[in-house]
Design an enzyme around this catalytic site. Sequence first.
Site, PDB file in Angstrom:
ATOM      1  N   ASP A 145      46.678  -1.262  15.836  1.00 55.84           N
ATOM      2  CA  ASP A 145      47.676  -1.652  14.834  1.00 55.84           C
ATOM      3  C   ASP A 145      47.808  -3.179  14.754  1.00 55.84           C
ATOM      4  O   ASP A 145      48.139  -3.835  15.749  1.00 55.84           O
ATOM      5  CB  ASP A 145      49.012  -1.002  15.262  1.00 55.84           C
ATOM      6  CG  ASP A 145      50.079  -1.110  14.204  1.00 55.84           C
ATOM      7  OD1 ASP A 145      49.877  -1.832  13.216  1.00 55.84           O
ATOM      8  OD2 ASP A 145      51.131  -0.472  14.379  1.00 55.84           O
ATOM      9  N   GLY A 194      46.485  -1.070   4.851  1.00 57.75           N
ATOM     10  CA  GLY A 194      45.664  -1.078   3.634  1.00 57.75           C
ATOM     11  C   GLY A 194      45.302  -2.473   3.147  1.00 57.75           C
ATOM     12  O   GLY A 194      44.711  -2.618   2.071  1.00 57.75           O
ATOM     13  N   ASP A 215      54.361   2.122   6.197  1.00 59.88           N
ATOM     14  CA  ASP A 215      54.811   3.311   6.937  1.00 59.88           C
ATOM     15  C   ASP A 215      55.471   4.380   6.061  1.00 59.88           C
ATOM     16  O   ASP A 215      56.226   4.079   5.150  1.00 59.88           O
ATOM     17  CB  ASP A 215      55.831   2.905   8.011  1.00 59.88           C
ATOM     18  CG  ASP A 215      55.167   2.166   9.160  1.00 59.88           C
ATOM     19  OD1 ASP A 215      54.029   1.686   8.986  1.00 59.88           O
ATOM     20  OD2 ASP A 215      55.800   2.063  10.219  1.00 59.88           O
TER      21      ASP A 215
HETATM   22  C1  GAL Z   1      53.760   0.388  12.829  1.00 64.68           C
HETATM   23  C2  GAL Z   1      52.856   1.550  12.468  1.00 64.68           C
HETATM   24  C3  GAL Z   1      53.548   2.819  12.888  1.00 64.68           C
HETATM   25  C4  GAL Z   1      53.816   2.784  14.382  1.00 64.68           C
HETATM   26  C5  GAL Z   1      54.596   1.526  14.753  1.00 64.68           C
HETATM   27  C6  GAL Z   1      54.713   1.377  16.261  1.00 64.68           C
HETATM   28  O1  GAL Z   1      53.134  -0.811  12.458  1.00 64.68           O
HETATM   29  O2  GAL Z   1      52.582   1.528  11.094  1.00 64.68           O
HETATM   30  O3  GAL Z   1      52.755   3.933  12.532  1.00 64.68           O
HETATM   31  O4  GAL Z   1      52.599   2.820  15.063  1.00 64.68           O
HETATM   32  O5  GAL Z   1      53.987   0.359  14.234  1.00 64.68           O
HETATM   33  O6  GAL Z   1      55.374   0.208  16.657  1.00 64.68           O
END
Ligand code: GAL
Length: 393
Positions: A145, A194, A215
């Site tokens: 991420d 994306g 999200d």
């Molecule tokens: C976001 C991600 C989520 C989750 C979260 C955890 O950036 O899109 O799906 O993983 O971080 O902190």
Amino acid sequence: MRSLSTLLIALTLASPLAAQQPKLAATPPMGWNSWNWFAGKVTDKDIRQAADLLVSSGMKDAGYVYVNIDDTWEGKRDANGVLHTNDKFPDMKALADYVHSKGLKLGIYSSPGPFTCAHFEGSYGHEQQDADLYASWGIDYLKYDLCGFREIQNKEAPDDIPKQYAMMRAAYEKMHQAILKTGRPMIYSLCQYGWDEVWQWGPEVGANLWRTTGDINPSFDRMAYIGREQAGLGKYAAPGHWNDPDMLEVGNGKLNLDENRTHMGMWAMLASPLLAGNNLSELTPEVTAVLTNKEVIAIDQDPLGKQAERIYAEGPVEIWARPLADGSRAIDVINFGESETSLRGVHLHLKEAGVGSGWKAHDIWGNKDLGPIKDDYHFTLKRHSSLLLHLTK
Ligand code: GAL
């Protein structure tokens, strides 16, 4: 002259190992992820319980095999740079062994940046060390991420978006190479919302899936917005690498039966990874039935791997269609609107979906055969509901 069997053995030994292993993510990965329900509260005990419940609920048999720990498992690095888990996860190897003993696979989460979205330790500068650690634990899946990497991008290339994007790609490629070097197959899931049209370059950096949007949350509007955003992305999905419109919210929030079905059906049409995100200890028979519907899962997991495209839209009503490996078709007619719609006048657009005259339809959520179907089939759709059809010659 060598006998046929010697020749066969020689050929087998000569063929690359990769050719003998099943392709990773040949169909969209299925499983469960901790984030949508537990967020930062997830513990070792929750993961073990999720594994138990996947088995006892029948979800494992329906195909949900990855048990994915999202953010907040990470502890600190020691003097040698080796990352440790935090108190919530006392022994990751033992946890992986437990999950594997149930016939399931374990996934984990990190960031190319120095810290994750929830401000835990990321992999920046320790990519190979972390990949090796995951492999030593027996990890089968990594969600990577972007988050903390944005700070590095902003510092090194302030206001230079093309350079920032190049850095982002390089960071994803770096972890891909690190995973390959471990020799352990791991599904590689990109999460960078994306940006920079990731679907165009995701496969080049080894991605098996890439998030296409920000999200999801457990509201119909957010789910519908994300689902509709997938129009036009179908051509980028194929066996081995998939568009990821984010994890399922089926069973979460206040989604009612129609909304859960519309969400699940649409994700299946989109050949999306199916990662349930609900509280498995409170599974109702209704939610279990939505998540484990065999015909819906068969659409998602169809080996042809052709993601649905939108073939018709008028106001809140849309029709999405996809071809399936056996020559049949799936069509999803969705009412995203707030009131019941009579589909009198709205044709099914069967021709655009590749459906010939005289084809038979099966209404999947209604669980009934409709017999030979005509383009001007009349029906009504309640608010937020959908008609998911399987069409055969
Ligand atoms: C976001 C991600 C989520 C989750 C979260 C955890 O950036 O899109 O799906 O993983 O971080 O902190």
